[in-house]
Design a protein around this motif. Structure first.
Motif, PDB file in Angstrom:
ATOM      1  N   ALA A  66      73.146  79.392 155.034  1.00  0.00           N
ATOM      2  CA  ALA A  66      73.242  78.654 153.562  1.00  0.00           C
ATOM      3  C   ALA A  66      74.656  78.361 153.258  1.00  0.00           C
ATOM      4  O   ALA A  66      75.175  77.082 152.645  1.00  0.00           O
ATOM      5  N   ALA A  67      75.397  79.308 153.277  1.00  0.00           N
ATOM      6  CA  ALA A  67      76.826  79.129 152.946  1.00  0.00           C
ATOM      7  C   ALA A  67      77.488  78.214 153.788  1.00  0.00           C
ATOM      8  O   ALA A  67      78.138  77.352 153.237  1.00  0.00           O
ATOM      9  N   ALA A  68      77.412  78.208 154.948  1.00  0.00           N
ATOM     10  CA  ALA A  68      77.841  77.254 156.064  1.00  0.00           C
ATOM     11  C   ALA A  68      77.686  75.614 155.596  1.00  0.00           C
ATOM     12  O   ALA A  68      78.366  74.943 155.691  1.00  0.00           O
ATOM     13  N   ILE A  69      76.343  75.656 155.438  1.00  0.00           N
ATOM     14  CA  ILE A  69      75.686  74.249 154.922  1.00  0.00           C
ATOM     15  C   ILE A  69      76.319  73.756 153.493  1.00  0.00           C
ATOM     16  O   ILE A  69      77.183  72.689 153.582  1.00  0.00           O
ATOM     17  N   LEU A  70      76.477  74.659 152.764  1.00  0.00           N
ATOM     18  CA  LEU A  70      76.919  74.336 151.435  1.00  0.00           C
ATOM     19  C   LEU A  70      78.468  74.112 151.467  1.00  0.00           C
ATOM     20  O   LEU A  70      78.925  73.116 150.760  1.00  0.00           O
ATOM     21  N   GLN A  71      79.142  74.982 152.047  1.00  0.00           N
ATOM     22  CA  GLN A  71      80.604  74.501 152.385  1.00  0.00           C
ATOM     23  C   GLN A  71      81.143  73.158 153.102  1.00  0.00           C
ATOM     24  O   GLN A  71      81.749  72.514 152.709  1.00  0.00           O
ATOM     25  N   ALA A  72      80.112  72.812 154.164  1.00  0.00           N
ATOM     26  CA  ALA A  72      80.149  71.748 154.835  1.00  0.00           C
ATOM     27  C   ALA A  72      80.025  70.583 154.122  1.00  0.00           C
ATOM     28  O   ALA A  72      80.774  69.406 154.197  1.00  0.00           O
ATOM     29  N   PHE A  73      79.435  70.499 153.038  1.00  0.00           N
ATOM     30  CA  PHE A  73      78.996  69.404 152.223  1.00  0.00           C
ATOM     31  C   PHE A  73      79.571  69.554 150.849  1.00  0.00           C
ATOM     32  O   PHE A  73      79.354  68.861 150.039  1.00  0.00           O
ATOM     33  N   GLY A  98      74.858  64.793 145.972  1.00  0.00           N
ATOM     34  CA  GLY A  98      73.857  65.189 144.783  1.00  0.00           C
ATOM     35  C   GLY A  98      74.048  66.555 144.474  1.00  0.00           C
ATOM     36  O   GLY A  98      74.624  67.326 145.004  1.00  0.00           O
ATOM     37  N   ASP A  99      73.279  66.851 143.339  1.00  0.00           N
ATOM     38  CA  ASP A  99      72.998  68.230 143.128  1.00  0.00           C
ATOM     39  C   ASP A  99      72.353  69.014 144.052  1.00  0.00           C
ATOM     40  O   ASP A  99      71.393  68.505 144.948  1.00  0.00           O
ATOM     41  N   ARG A 100      72.833  70.285 144.149  1.00  0.00           N
ATOM     42  CA  ARG A 100      72.312  71.243 145.279  1.00  0.00           C
ATOM     43  C   ARG A 100      71.314  72.162 144.810  1.00  0.00           C
ATOM     44  O   ARG A 100      71.769  72.597 143.718  1.00  0.00           O
ATOM     45  N   SER A 101      70.367  72.577 145.681  1.00  0.00           N
ATOM     46  CA  SER A 101      69.470  73.914 145.163  1.00  0.00           C
ATOM     47  C   SER A 101      69.314  74.574 145.986  1.00  0.00           C
ATOM     48  O   SER A 101      69.211  74.126 147.493  1.00  0.00           O
ATOM     49  N   THR A 102      69.451  75.859 145.834  1.00  0.00           N
ATOM     50  CA  THR A 102      68.998  77.073 146.837  1.00  0.00           C
ATOM     51  C   THR A 102      68.284  78.178 146.374  1.00  0.00           C
ATOM     52  O   THR A 102      68.670  79.302 145.933  1.00  0.00           O
ATOM     53  N   PRO A 103      66.779  77.960 146.190  1.00  0.00           N
ATOM     54  CA  PRO A 103      65.907  79.006 145.519  1.00  0.00           C
ATOM     55  C   PRO A 103      65.915  80.464 146.438  1.00  0.00           C
ATOM     56  O   PRO A 103      65.986  80.153 147.565  1.00  0.00           O
ATOM     57  N   ASN A 114      65.145  77.550 150.659  1.00  0.00           N
ATOM     58  CA  ASN A 114      65.510  76.542 151.288  1.00  0.00           C
ATOM     59  C   ASN A 114      66.996  75.949 150.688  1.00  0.00           C
ATOM     60  O   ASN A 114      67.389  76.559 149.480  1.00  0.00           O
ATOM     61  N   VAL A 115      67.725  75.142 151.264  1.00  0.00           N
ATOM     62  CA  VAL A 115      68.832  74.580 150.966  1.00  0.00           C
ATOM     63  C   VAL A 115      68.618  73.200 150.697  1.00  0.00           C
ATOM     64  O   VAL A 115      68.168  72.423 151.894  1.00  0.00           O
ATOM     65  N   ALA A 116      68.569  72.394 149.551  1.00  0.00           N
ATOM     66  CA  ALA A 116      68.225  70.841 149.522  1.00  0.00           C
ATOM     67  C   ALA A 116      69.214  70.135 148.741  1.00  0.00           C
ATOM     68  O   ALA A 116      69.729  70.699 147.502  1.00  0.00           O
ATOM     69  N   PHE A 117      69.521  68.843 149.057  1.00  0.00           N
ATOM     70  CA  PHE A 117      70.246  67.929 148.516  1.00  0.00           C
ATOM     71  C   PHE A 117      70.280  66.609 148.888  1.00  0.00           C
ATOM     72  O   PHE A 117      69.718  66.463 150.144  1.00  0.00           O
TER      73      PHE A 117
END
Length: 125
Positions: A66-73, A98-103, A114-117
């Motif tokens: 999740a950290a790698a995905i969020l950092q890439a985007f 756009g807005d990111r979410s990670t419940p 999930n990680v979604a945006f």
């Protein structure tokens, strides 16, 4: 990370990213500022361009992934090589995110639900 020939995202800023669980391609029309419906109910769309929007989701993601995905985007603008439904090929374009979410699913197991945006093309064609 290894290259995955089935990943609809070939690269983000030239780097490989994990294959998403869900990839939904969309196209949006951009209309002129004076577009609209007239009093006789006729729509004057006045399309001046089109942009791609891609809805992305990764399910049951480890904290590390999740950290790698969020950092890439995370950059303000990113260059993405992606599978384009209209051309049937991979194309590269500049996007913003756009807005990111990670419940959180389970902190003990170290998994996000999930990680979604969305990524939205910066300029149209």
């Amino acid at each position: 990370m290894e290259y995955d020939e089935h990943n609809p995202l070939r690269s983000v800023d030239g780097k490989l990213v994990k294959c998403p669980s869900s990839y939904q391609w969309k196209m949006q029309d951009i209309s002129a500022s004076d577009a609209g419906r007239t009093e006789d109910t006729k729509m004057d769309k006045k399309r001046i361009g089109q942009i791609r929007k891609i809805e992305l989701e990764w399910q049951n993601v480890s904290i590390t992934d999740a950290a790698a995905i969020l950092q890439a985007f995370n950059p303000e603008y990113i260059e993405v090589c992606y599978l384009d439904a209209m051309t049937g090929t991979y194309r590269t374009s500049e996007f913003y995110v756009g807005d990111r979410s990670t419940p959180l699913y389970n902190a003990k197991l170290g998994v996000w639900n999930n990680v979604a945006f969305n990524i939205i093309e910066r300029s149209g064609v």
